[in-house]
Design an enzyme around this catalytic site. Sequence first.
Site, mmCIF file in Angstrom:
data_model
loop_
_atom_site.group_PDB
_atom_site.id
_atom_site.type_symbol
_atom_site.label_atom_id
_atom_site.label_comp_id
_atom_site.label_asym_id
_atom_site.label_seq_id
_atom_site.Cartn_x
_atom_site.Cartn_y
_atom_site.Cartn_z
ATOM 1 N N ASP A 286 -8.486 40.025 81.675
ATOM 2 C CA ASP A 286 -7.391 40.994 81.707
ATOM 3 C C ASP A 286 -7.482 41.982 80.548
ATOM 4 O OD1 ASP A 286 -5.673 41.004 83.870
ATOM 5 O OD2 ASP A 286 -4.507 39.288 83.171
ATOM 6 N N GLN B 76 -1.151 34.576 84.876
ATOM 7 C CA GLN B 76 -0.312 35.568 85.557
ATOM 8 C C GLN B 76 0.975 35.818 84.767
ATOM 9 O OE1 GLN B 76 -1.275 37.106 88.502
ATOM 10 N NE2 GLN B 76 0.491 38.418 88.266
ATOM 11 N N LYS C 224 -5.999 37.518 94.673
ATOM 12 C CA LYS C 224 -7.129 37.358 93.752
ATOM 13 C C LYS C 224 -8.120 36.334 94.275
ATOM 14 C CE LYS C 224 -4.400 38.980 89.895
ATOM 15 N NZ LYS C 224 -3.358 38.658 88.910
#
Length: 287
Positions: A120, A97, A53
């Site tokens: 997300d 995460q 990322k």
Amino acid sequence: MAKLIDGRAIAAEIRKEIAEETAVFKGENGYAPGLAVVIVGEDPASKVYVRNKHRACEEVGFYSEGYELPADTDEATLLALIERLNRDDRIHGILVQLPLPKHLDEEKILLAIDPAKDVDAFHPYNVGRIMIGNYDFLPCTPAGVMQLLKRSGVEIEGKECVVVGRSNIVGKPQALLLLEANGTVTVCHSRTKDLRDVCRRADILVAAIGKPEFFDASYVKEGAVVIDVGMNRRPSDGKLCGDVDFASVEPVASMITPVPGGVGPMTITMLMKNTFTAAGKQGARVK
């Protein structure tokens, strides 16, 4: 023989577009879109994803921050970090995460992220907006699948679409996006009766159950488009494989995504797209 849907090539194409848009954005606003990634614990796979990322942020010209917290981090510490990032004008997207260590309340942590920075698209506010078709962000993997279909010239409208898997991260939002594109959608899961027969109706089959090479040619209609979301290790040799038995299905399908190199590269790319969108929305809000 099926045409391969090259996720790496399509992801590179989209990242190039984002990089060009970012250069214009920075010139007009004087700052770059910013993404903060938080990881708790020492999970090797998660660490690889986080590194990827950050590399993607560099590639498209974003500002990025990374926070690697020890596995025994308490909830209050993590929530305090999220609150600080919520208030930080340099950060437009926040990603925690998953999975988190078991002592942390995953739902509580995700709820703490400002929905405007929830790149997300896991916050209930954003999930609800996806449900009604009025959204800013989409979950990255389903959004990536839609781009693969679109950029490969696959017509969705009027087609029979079967999604196998009903997770909140992939299966459910994938079904909603295919429905929004005027597909006729069936969602299958572990309790579905006659799964093979249902799958064989599909013009577009999306496999997302996390079982190595589960779907062989007997599950696939001649000429179907097969999207393999799975990312598994083959028990026999430990190599990466999908949910689809590629060797069996490839001769039957009209198009198919490989693993690796299909859906995987699209997920981080769509995270970049969400972060760019978030920066634009927050900039407009500030002005």
